[in-house]
Design an enzyme around this catalytic site. Structure first.
Site, PDB file in Angstrom:
ATOM      1  N   ARG A 170       0.857  -1.191   0.000  1.00 52.11           N
ATOM      2  CA  ARG A 170       0.000   0.000   0.000  1.00 52.11           C
ATOM      3  C   ARG A 170       0.890   1.237   0.000  1.00 52.11           C
ATOM      4  O   ARG A 170       1.753   1.376   0.863  1.00 52.11           O
ATOM      5  CB  ARG A 170      -0.897   0.001   1.250  1.00 52.11           C
ATOM      6  CG  ARG A 170      -1.661   1.284   1.447  1.00 52.11           C
ATOM      7  CD  ARG A 170      -2.619   1.234   2.654  1.00 52.11           C
ATOM      8  NE  ARG A 170      -3.274   2.516   2.802  1.00 52.11           N
ATOM      9  CZ  ARG A 170      -3.147   3.331   3.852  1.00 52.11           C
ATOM     10  NH1 ARG A 170      -2.408   2.985   4.897  1.00 52.11           N
ATOM     11  NH2 ARG A 170      -3.761   4.496   3.871  1.00 52.11           N
ATOM     12  N   HIS A 212      -2.850  10.991   1.097  1.00 50.44           N
ATOM     13  CA  HIS A 212      -2.284  10.744   2.427  1.00 50.44           C
ATOM     14  C   HIS A 212      -1.657  12.057   2.906  1.00 50.44           C
ATOM     15  O   HIS A 212      -0.438  12.171   3.041  1.00 50.44           O
ATOM     16  CB  HIS A 212      -1.271   9.592   2.375  1.00 50.44           C
ATOM     17  CG  HIS A 212      -0.944   8.975   3.706  1.00 50.44           C
ATOM     18  ND1 HIS A 212      -1.085   7.633   3.969  1.00 50.44           N
ATOM     19  CD2 HIS A 212      -0.495   9.518   4.866  1.00 50.44           C
ATOM     20  CE1 HIS A 212      -0.713   7.370   5.225  1.00 50.44           C
ATOM     21  NE2 HIS A 212      -0.347   8.522   5.792  1.00 50.44           N
ATOM     22  N   GLU A 237      -7.186   8.329   6.702  1.00 52.19           N
ATOM     23  CA  GLU A 237      -7.423   8.900   8.021  1.00 52.19           C
ATOM     24  C   GLU A 237      -8.032  10.292   8.036  1.00 52.19           C
ATOM     25  O   GLU A 237      -7.356  11.285   8.358  1.00 52.19           O
ATOM     26  CB  GLU A 237      -6.119   8.911   8.837  1.00 52.19           C
ATOM     27  CG  GLU A 237      -5.559   7.540   9.099  1.00 52.19           C
ATOM     28  CD  GLU A 237      -4.404   7.549  10.095  1.00 52.19           C
ATOM     29  OE1 GLU A 237      -3.826   8.620  10.328  1.00 52.19           O
ATOM     30  OE2 GLU A 237      -4.096   6.481  10.632  1.00 52.19           O
ATOM     31  N   ASN A 263      -6.981   1.697   9.948  1.00 56.15           N
ATOM     32  CA  ASN A 263      -5.656   1.863  10.547  1.00 56.15           C
ATOM     33  C   ASN A 263      -5.833   1.719  12.042  1.00 56.15           C
ATOM     34  O   ASN A 263      -6.583   2.480  12.663  1.00 56.15           O
ATOM     35  CB  ASN A 263      -5.062   3.239  10.243  1.00 56.15           C
ATOM     36  CG  ASN A 263      -4.593   3.358   8.800  1.00 56.15           C
ATOM     37  OD1 ASN A 263      -4.647   2.383   8.047  1.00 56.15           O
ATOM     38  ND2 ASN A 263      -4.129   4.529   8.432  1.00 56.15           N
ATOM     39  N   TYR A 293      -3.829   1.150  15.777  1.00 58.10           N
ATOM     40  CA  TYR A 293      -2.547   1.164  16.482  1.00 58.10           C
ATOM     41  C   TYR A 293      -2.636   0.883  17.972  1.00 58.10           C
ATOM     42  O   TYR A 293      -1.745   0.282  18.542  1.00 58.10           O
ATOM     43  CB  TYR A 293      -1.858   2.528  16.304  1.00 58.10           C
ATOM     44  CG  TYR A 293      -1.237   2.727  14.942  1.00 58.10           C
ATOM     45  CD1 TYR A 293       0.084   2.386  14.709  1.00 58.10           C
ATOM     46  CD2 TYR A 293      -1.980   3.252  13.888  1.00 58.10           C
ATOM     47  CE1 TYR A 293       0.677   2.561  13.467  1.00 58.10           C
ATOM     48  CE2 TYR A 293      -1.404   3.435  12.635  1.00 58.10           C
ATOM     49  CZ  TYR A 293      -0.071   3.085  12.431  1.00 58.10           C
ATOM     50  OH  TYR A 293       0.498   3.258  11.204  1.00 58.10           O
ATOM     51  N   GLU A 313      -3.055  -0.251   8.163  1.00 64.13           N
ATOM     52  CA  GLU A 313      -1.844   0.148   8.890  1.00 64.13           C
ATOM     53  C   GLU A 313      -1.917  -0.416  10.299  1.00 64.13           C
ATOM     54  O   GLU A 313      -2.988  -0.465  10.902  1.00 64.13           O
ATOM     55  CB  GLU A 313      -1.710   1.672   9.051  1.00 64.13           C
ATOM     56  CG  GLU A 313      -1.196   2.407   7.862  1.00 64.13           C
ATOM     57  CD  GLU A 313      -1.076   3.907   8.110  1.00 64.13           C
ATOM     58  OE1 GLU A 313      -0.771   4.318   9.256  1.00 64.13           O
ATOM     59  OE2 GLU A 313      -1.292   4.660   7.156  1.00 64.13           O
TER      60      GLU A 313
HETATM   61  C1  PNW Z   1      -0.791   7.062  10.907  1.00 68.41           C
HETATM   62  N1  PNW Z   1      -3.286   7.933  16.743  1.00 68.41           N
HETATM   63  O1  PNW Z   1      -1.178   8.145  11.667  1.00 68.41           O
HETATM   64  C2  PNW Z   1      -0.463   7.616   9.544  1.00 68.41           C
HETATM   65  O2  PNW Z   1      -1.352   7.161   8.547  1.00 68.41           O
HETATM   66  C3  PNW Z   1       0.960   7.423   9.126  1.00 68.41           C
HETATM   67  O3  PNW Z   1       1.273   8.344   8.112  1.00 68.41           O
HETATM   68  C4  PNW Z   1       1.870   7.546  10.317  1.00 68.41           C
HETATM   69  O4  PNW Z   1       3.223   7.576   9.982  1.00 68.41           O
HETATM   70  C5  PNW Z   1       1.552   6.392  11.235  1.00 68.41           C
HETATM   71  O5  PNW Z   1       0.194   6.369  11.589  1.00 68.41           O
HETATM   72  C6  PNW Z   1       2.382   6.384  12.507  1.00 68.41           C
HETATM   73  O6  PNW Z   1       2.130   7.554  13.242  1.00 68.41           O
HETATM   74  C7  PNW Z   1      -1.692   8.025  12.931  1.00 68.41           C
HETATM   75  O7  PNW Z   1      -3.310   8.956  17.429  1.00 68.41           O
HETATM   76  C8  PNW Z   1      -1.638   9.137  13.738  1.00 68.41           C
HETATM   77  O8  PNW Z   1      -3.712   6.865  17.206  1.00 68.41           O
HETATM   78  C9  PNW Z   1      -2.176   9.117  15.006  1.00 68.41           C
HETATM   79  C10 PNW Z   1      -2.780   7.971  15.462  1.00 68.41           C
HETATM   80  C11 PNW Z   1      -2.824   6.846  14.654  1.00 68.41           C
HETATM   81  C12 PNW Z   1      -2.289   6.875  13.391  1.00 68.41           C
END
Ligand code: PNW
Length: 491
Positions: free
Chosen positions: A84, A129, A174, A316, A318, A386
């Site tokens: 991706r 993006h 996002e 995405n 995390y 992601e």
């Molecule tokens: C993503 N959160 O952003 C982005 O899509 C990427 O470009 C970035 O490098 C990656 O995560 C790592 O940061 C996020 O607050 C920003 O949970 C914030 C969050 C999650 C994803």
């Protein structure tokens, strides 16, 4: 403890799509080469450098503009099914408008796509993006209702040029980070900081732009190209801190503010913004002396236009949070999204921390997030677009914390598959170290380390690259696996 034997035997299906993800501004560099126009991250990092750690920028980044063959070689080393990546809008359309196409931009992406296709790696394109052409920002960016036209025109150029070989398109990466962080706060470009107003204006215009691109694909390209179009939304998990009704309500309102506001209009049966959140914003707006709600409502026609505009749901994911109606509440600007939601969020003490303040390993959070979405939004097809773990730049190649995180993610994904959730792929963030936005090159997410002091931007696999390769190849998690050496080969 490495879990039971039974756990080891759980497998991913052969057609499950394993890949990695990146984004144009974070890896490409060549910020002003071969006719590329300026975008809002070029503009921010050049004109307001102190908002970025160490005043880093993406002028060169991992220099993937010149290293794309090595990037594809790494995908082959890992044995990936898919990759991706995002397109730089201003590399293709220097002013953002579609009257002037930059042939060198088209050529770069053709070369990258052809190299991937040659080795049977499925390309997954993100159209946007975060790197809006600067000219379009000056015309209002996502505050402007014209965003729908601009984005549709750009999408047409993309589908026309790449849709013969690319069958998976993601409109936006996002919306929360675009709208909340870019318009409702001062962290991400264009750092508008129009708190409580900009976020919501952006949300509506972005959702309409997404729907226009989807309908365009549906009407003019699907029949001949046979691909799919979706969107990627960041969905972290929010658990009530206690079993009290107040905490459950607070957690639900937080979910609506963080992701429901983008999910509901597209994926729900009735469409439009989520009811509790929109009632809350209307009520607070009235109290604050606004003549109308700060959240612009959709007309019935617009609701119908946006509803159902997906072939899949890109998530995405995390991290996770605990949410309380009363504890850990911070002072937020008035008005603002977080003041509207009015809840506290925090992490449990025993959730392992990464190098990023916002990223911890919360237990089984992929499963919790996808189960919620699956039930609430009628079982869509999901891709995790992601998921990954950051460490500081000075750590060596032995990234055991990242391996722990990825293995936990795999178990959580297998829990999804076991419970009948239709998740069809997983993209690890990221193939390689890159420009981590406000954190510059200080926080690293790569399976491959990139040496940013070396003009060649040499890429070297970390231990996690070998572990991920083993998972992709064998379709299960072997907790006893250790790479025999740190020398990578193509199988
Ligand atoms: C993503 N959160 O952003 C982005 O899509 C990427 O470009 C970035 O490098 C990656 O995560 C790592 O940061 C996020 O607050 C920003 O949970 C914030 C969050 C999650 C994803």
């Amino acid at each position: 403890c490495h879990g039971s034997t039974l756990k080891h035997q759980r497998r991913f299906p052969d057609d499950f799509l394993f890949g990695t993800a990146t984004a144009a501004y974070q890896i490409e560099g060549a910020w002003n080469e071969d006719g590329k126009g300026e975008n809002i991250w070029d503009y921010l990092t050049h004109n307001n450098p102190t908002v970025i750690k160490n005043q880093d920028n993406g002028d060169i980044a991992a220099d993937s503009y010149h290293n794309y063959k090595r990037d594809v070689e790494m995908m082959r080393e890992l044995g990936l099914d898919a990759y991706r990546f995002s397109l730089s809008w201003s590399r293709i359309l220097p002013t953002g408008l579609a009257n002037q196409v930059n042939p060198a931009g088209i050529e770069y992406y053709n070369n990258l796509i052809n190299e991937m296709v040659k080795y049977n790696i499925t390309p997954m394109i993100t159209l946007y993006h975060w790197d809006l052409p600067q000219k379009l920002q000056e015309l209002g960016g996502f505050s402007s209702p014209l965003m729908g036209e601009w984005f549709e025109d750009y999408a047409r150029v993309v589908f026309e040029n790449f849709g013969d070989r690319v069958k998976m398109f993601i409109t936006f990466n996002e919306p929360r980070e675009i709208c909340y962080e870019g318009y409702g706060s001062d962290t991400k470009a264009p750092i508008l900081n129009a708190t409580g107003v900009g976020t919501y204006l952006c949300a509506k215009n972005l959702l309409i732009a997404h729907a226009r691109a989807y309908h365009l694909y549906d009407k003019e390209f699907r029949a001949t190209q046979g691909g799919q179009c979706g969107i990627t939304i960041s969905v972290n998990w929010f658990t009530p801190a206690t079993e009290s009704a107040e905490d459950e309500i607070a957690a639900e309102l937080m979910r609506q503010g963080e992701f429901g506001i983008y999910v509901h209009p597209i994926f729900s049966t009735e469409g439009g913004f989520p009811k509790e959140l929109s009632d809350r914003i209307a009520e607070k707006s009235a109290q604050q002396g606004f003549a109308r709600s700060r959240l612009p409502e959709f007309t019935e026609e617009e609701k119908a236009f946006v509803r159902g505009t997906f072939d899949f749901f890109g998530v995405n994911h995390y991290t996770g949070h605990l949410v309380s109606a009363t504890e850990h509440k911070e002072i937020h600007p008035v008005p603002s999204l977080l003041d509207d939601v009015d809840a506290g969020q925090f992490y449990a003490d025993d959730w392992p921390a990464s190098a990023s303040a916002w990223l911890v390993l919360a237990p089984d959070s992929i499963f919790q997030a996808l189960s919620y979405l699956d039930k609430k939004y009628n079982k869509p097809v999901f891709y995790i677009t992601e998921n990954g773990w950051s460490m500081y730049e000075d750590r060596d190649l032995i990234d055991d914390d990242r391996i722990t995180y990825y293995r936990a993610s795999m178990e959580s994904l297998l829990n999804c598959l076991d419970s009948g959730i239709n998740v069809k792929g997983y993209m690890a963030w990221s193939l390689m170290d890159n420009f981590e936005w406000n954190q510059g090159y200080n926080e690293r997410f790569g399976l491959y380390r990139v040496d940013f002091s070396d003009p060649a931007r040499t890429r070297t696999p970390r231990k996690s690259a070998f572990v991920y390769k083993h998972i992709v190849k064998h379709r299960y998690v072997d907790y006893d696996y250790q790479p025999e050496s740190m020398t990578m080969t193509i199988d």
